[in-house]
Motif scaffolding. Structure first.
Motif, PDB file in Angstrom:
ATOM      1  N   LEU A 105      22.236  24.108  26.284  1.00 41.30           N
ATOM      2  CA  LEU A 105      22.985  22.909  25.932  1.00 41.30           C
ATOM      3  C   LEU A 105      24.345  23.252  25.334  1.00 41.30           C
ATOM      4  O   LEU A 105      24.459  24.145  24.498  1.00 41.30           O
ATOM      5  N   TRP A 106      25.332  22.538  25.750  1.00 40.54           N
ATOM      6  CA  TRP A 106      26.640  22.591  25.150  1.00 40.54           C
ATOM      7  C   TRP A 106      26.476  22.076  23.719  1.00 40.54           C
ATOM      8  O   TRP A 106      25.748  21.096  23.484  1.00 40.54           O
ATOM      9  N   PRO A 107      27.065  22.708  22.701  1.00 37.04           N
ATOM     10  CA  PRO A 107      26.826  22.308  21.302  1.00 37.04           C
ATOM     11  C   PRO A 107      27.034  20.819  21.019  1.00 37.04           C
ATOM     12  O   PRO A 107      26.239  20.211  20.291  1.00 37.04           O
ATOM     13  N   VAL A 108      28.064  20.226  21.588  1.00 41.52           N
ATOM     14  CA  VAL A 108      28.297  18.803  21.347  1.00 41.52           C
ATOM     15  C   VAL A 108      27.187  17.978  21.984  1.00 41.52           C
ATOM     16  O   VAL A 108      26.730  16.985  21.412  1.00 41.52           O
ATOM     17  N   ARG A 109      26.735  18.395  23.149  1.00 43.50           N
ATOM     18  CA  ARG A 109      25.633  17.685  23.812  1.00 43.50           C
ATOM     19  C   ARG A 109      24.364  17.762  22.966  1.00 43.50           C
ATOM     20  O   ARG A 109      23.647  16.784  22.817  1.00 43.50           O
ATOM     21  N   LYS A 110      24.107  18.925  22.403  1.00 44.00           N
ATOM     22  CA  LYS A 110      22.930  19.084  21.541  1.00 44.00           C
ATOM     23  C   LYS A 110      23.005  18.146  20.340  1.00 44.00           C
ATOM     24  O   LYS A 110      22.020  17.485  19.994  1.00 44.00           O
ATOM     25  N   GLN A 111      24.167  18.048  19.710  1.00 41.69           N
ATOM     26  CA  GLN A 111      24.343  17.147  18.572  1.00 41.69           C
ATOM     27  C   GLN A 111      24.108  15.697  18.973  1.00 41.69           C
ATOM     28  O   GLN A 111      23.481  14.931  18.232  1.00 41.69           O
ATOM     29  N   MET A 112      24.597  15.321  20.135  1.00 36.42           N
ATOM     30  CA  MET A 112      24.419  13.948  20.589  1.00 36.42           C
ATOM     31  C   MET A 112      22.951  13.656  20.897  1.00 36.42           C
ATOM     32  O   MET A 112      22.449  12.580  20.580  1.00 36.42           O
ATOM     33  N   ILE A 113      22.257  14.600  21.485  1.00 33.12           N
ATOM     34  CA  ILE A 113      20.830  14.425  21.749  1.00 33.12           C
ATOM     35  C   ILE A 113      20.095  14.233  20.424  1.00 33.12           C
ATOM     36  O   ILE A 113      19.246  13.350  20.301  1.00 33.12           O
ATOM     37  N   GLN A 114      20.432  15.050  19.439  1.00 33.88           N
ATOM     38  CA  GLN A 114      19.799  14.909  18.128  1.00 33.88           C
ATOM     39  C   GLN A 114      20.046  13.524  17.546  1.00 33.88           C
ATOM     40  O   GLN A 114      19.115  12.870  17.067  1.00 33.88           O
ATOM     41  N   LYS A 115      21.285  13.059  17.586  1.00 30.43           N
ATOM     42  CA  LYS A 115      21.623  11.746  17.032  1.00 30.43           C
ATOM     43  C   LYS A 115      20.880  10.628  17.755  1.00 30.43           C
ATOM     44  O   LYS A 115      20.335   9.716  17.126  1.00 30.43           O
ATOM     45  N   LEU A 116      20.869  10.699  19.076  1.00 29.57           N
ATOM     46  CA  LEU A 116      20.239   9.637  19.855  1.00 29.57           C
ATOM     47  C   LEU A 116      18.723   9.623  19.694  1.00 29.57           C
ATOM     48  O   LEU A 116      18.111   8.562  19.612  1.00 29.57           O
ATOM     49  N   VAL A 117      18.108  10.793  19.635  1.00 24.87           N
ATOM     50  CA  VAL A 117      16.653  10.857  19.435  1.00 24.87           C
ATOM     51  C   VAL A 117      16.291  10.253  18.077  1.00 24.87           C
ATOM     52  O   VAL A 117      15.363   9.449  17.979  1.00 24.87           O
ATOM     53  N   ILE A 118      17.020  10.636  17.048  1.00 22.20           N
ATOM     54  CA  ILE A 118      16.750  10.105  15.706  1.00 22.20           C
ATOM     55  C   ILE A 118      16.993   8.599  15.669  1.00 22.20           C
ATOM     56  O   ILE A 118      16.186   7.847  15.106  1.00 22.20           O
ATOM     57  N   GLN A 119      18.068   8.136  16.286  1.00 18.11           N
ATOM     58  CA  GLN A 119      18.370   6.703  16.312  1.00 18.11           C
ATOM     59  C   GLN A 119      17.244   5.928  17.007  1.00 18.11           C
ATOM     60  O   GLN A 119      16.785   4.907  16.495  1.00 18.11           O
ATOM     61  N   ARG A 120      16.779   6.409  18.122  1.00 19.13           N
ATOM     62  CA  ARG A 120      15.702   5.718  18.835  1.00 19.13           C
ATOM     63  C   ARG A 120      14.389   5.792  18.069  1.00 19.13           C
ATOM     64  O   ARG A 120      13.626   4.830  18.042  1.00 19.13           O
ATOM     65  N   TYR A 121      14.131   6.923  17.444  1.00 19.33           N
ATOM     66  CA  TYR A 121      12.923   7.072  16.633  1.00 19.33           C
ATOM     67  C   TYR A 121      12.939   6.076  15.468  1.00 19.33           C
ATOM     68  O   TYR A 121      11.930   5.415  15.194  1.00 19.33           O
ATOM     69  N   GLU A 122      14.089   5.946  14.816  1.00 18.01           N
ATOM     70  CA  GLU A 122      14.207   4.984  13.703  1.00 18.01           C
ATOM     71  C   GLU A 122      13.991   3.551  14.196  1.00 18.01           C
ATOM     72  O   GLU A 122      13.355   2.750  13.513  1.00 18.01           O
ATOM     73  N   ASN A 123      14.499   3.239  15.385  1.00 15.41           N
ATOM     74  CA  ASN A 123      14.268   1.905  15.953  1.00 15.41           C
ATOM     75  C   ASN A 123      12.771   1.645  16.187  1.00 15.41           C
ATOM     76  O   ASN A 123      12.283   0.562  15.916  1.00 15.41           O
ATOM     77  N   ILE A 124      12.087   2.644  16.681  1.00 14.60           N
ATOM     78  CA  ILE A 124      10.648   2.505  16.921  1.00 14.60           C
ATOM     79  C   ILE A 124       9.917   2.301  15.600  1.00 14.60           C
ATOM     80  O   ILE A 124       9.037   1.447  15.483  1.00 14.60           O
ATOM     81  N   LYS A 125      10.280   3.067  14.579  1.00 17.79           N
ATOM     82  CA  LYS A 125       9.626   2.921  13.272  1.00 17.79           C
ATOM     83  C   LYS A 125       9.850   1.519  12.692  1.00 17.79           C
ATOM     84  O   LYS A 125       8.938   0.930  12.133  1.00 17.79           O
ATOM     85  N   LYS A 126      11.064   0.993  12.837  1.00 19.24           N
ATOM     86  CA  LYS A 126      11.348  -0.359  12.339  1.00 19.24           C
ATOM     87  C   LYS A 126      10.492  -1.384  13.054  1.00 19.24           C
ATOM     88  O   LYS A 126       9.932  -2.280  12.425  1.00 19.24           O
ATOM     89  N   LEU A 127      10.386  -1.275  14.353  1.00 24.01           N
ATOM     90  CA  LEU A 127       9.577  -2.232  15.120  1.00 24.01           C
ATOM     91  C   LEU A 127       8.110  -2.115  14.762  1.00 24.01           C
ATOM     92  O   LEU A 127       7.384  -3.122  14.716  1.00 24.01           O
ATOM     93  N   ALA A 128       7.647  -0.907  14.511  1.00 21.20           N
ATOM     94  CA  ALA A 128       6.237  -0.696  14.174  1.00 21.20           C
ATOM     95  C   ALA A 128       5.882  -1.331  12.836  1.00 21.20           C
ATOM     96  O   ALA A 128       4.743  -1.738  12.608  1.00 21.20           O
ATOM     97  N   ASN A 129       6.854  -1.413  11.940  1.00 20.56           N
ATOM     98  CA  ASN A 129       6.607  -1.943  10.598  1.00 20.56           C
ATOM     99  C   ASN A 129       6.844  -3.446  10.470  1.00 20.56           C
ATOM    100  O   ASN A 129       6.728  -3.988   9.390  1.00 20.56           O
TER     101      ASN A 129
END
Length: 85
Positions: free
Chosen positions: A60-84
């Motif tokens: 992974l290109w370093p910037v791409r890796k950072q974006m994947i990290q941000k997007l995964v965390i953002q989607r995970y947080e959305n799932i947690k909010k919906l679950a609660n």
């Protein structure tokens, strides 16, 4: 994309289209029955996600890796909010 700032802006603010049931992932996630979340481990830490993504750093290109990290965390947080709800 050579310009890292432009790449980040494009990815973060892009509409994430989905194909199956809705126009955006956030809407699709909302279509999942709340009972499903009872069977999913939602106690994963950001570090655990980062460890998984880090395994692929050589590919992974370093910037791409950072974006994947941000997007995964953002989607995970959305799932947690919906679950609660």
């Amino acid at each position: 994309m050579e310009n890292e700032d432009l790449f980040e802006e494009t990815i973060v603010y892009a509409e994430t289209t989905s194909k199956a049931f809705a126009n955006e992932h956030s809407i699709e996630i909302g279509l999942v029955d709340k009972d499903v979340y009872n069977n999913i481990n939602l106690d994963i830490t950001e570090d655990e996600f980062f460890e998984i993504i880090e395994k692929y750093s050589d590919y992974l290109w370093p910037v791409r890796k950072q974006m994947i990290q941000k997007l995964v965390i953002q989607r995970y947080e959305n799932i947690k909010k919906l679950a609660n709800k």
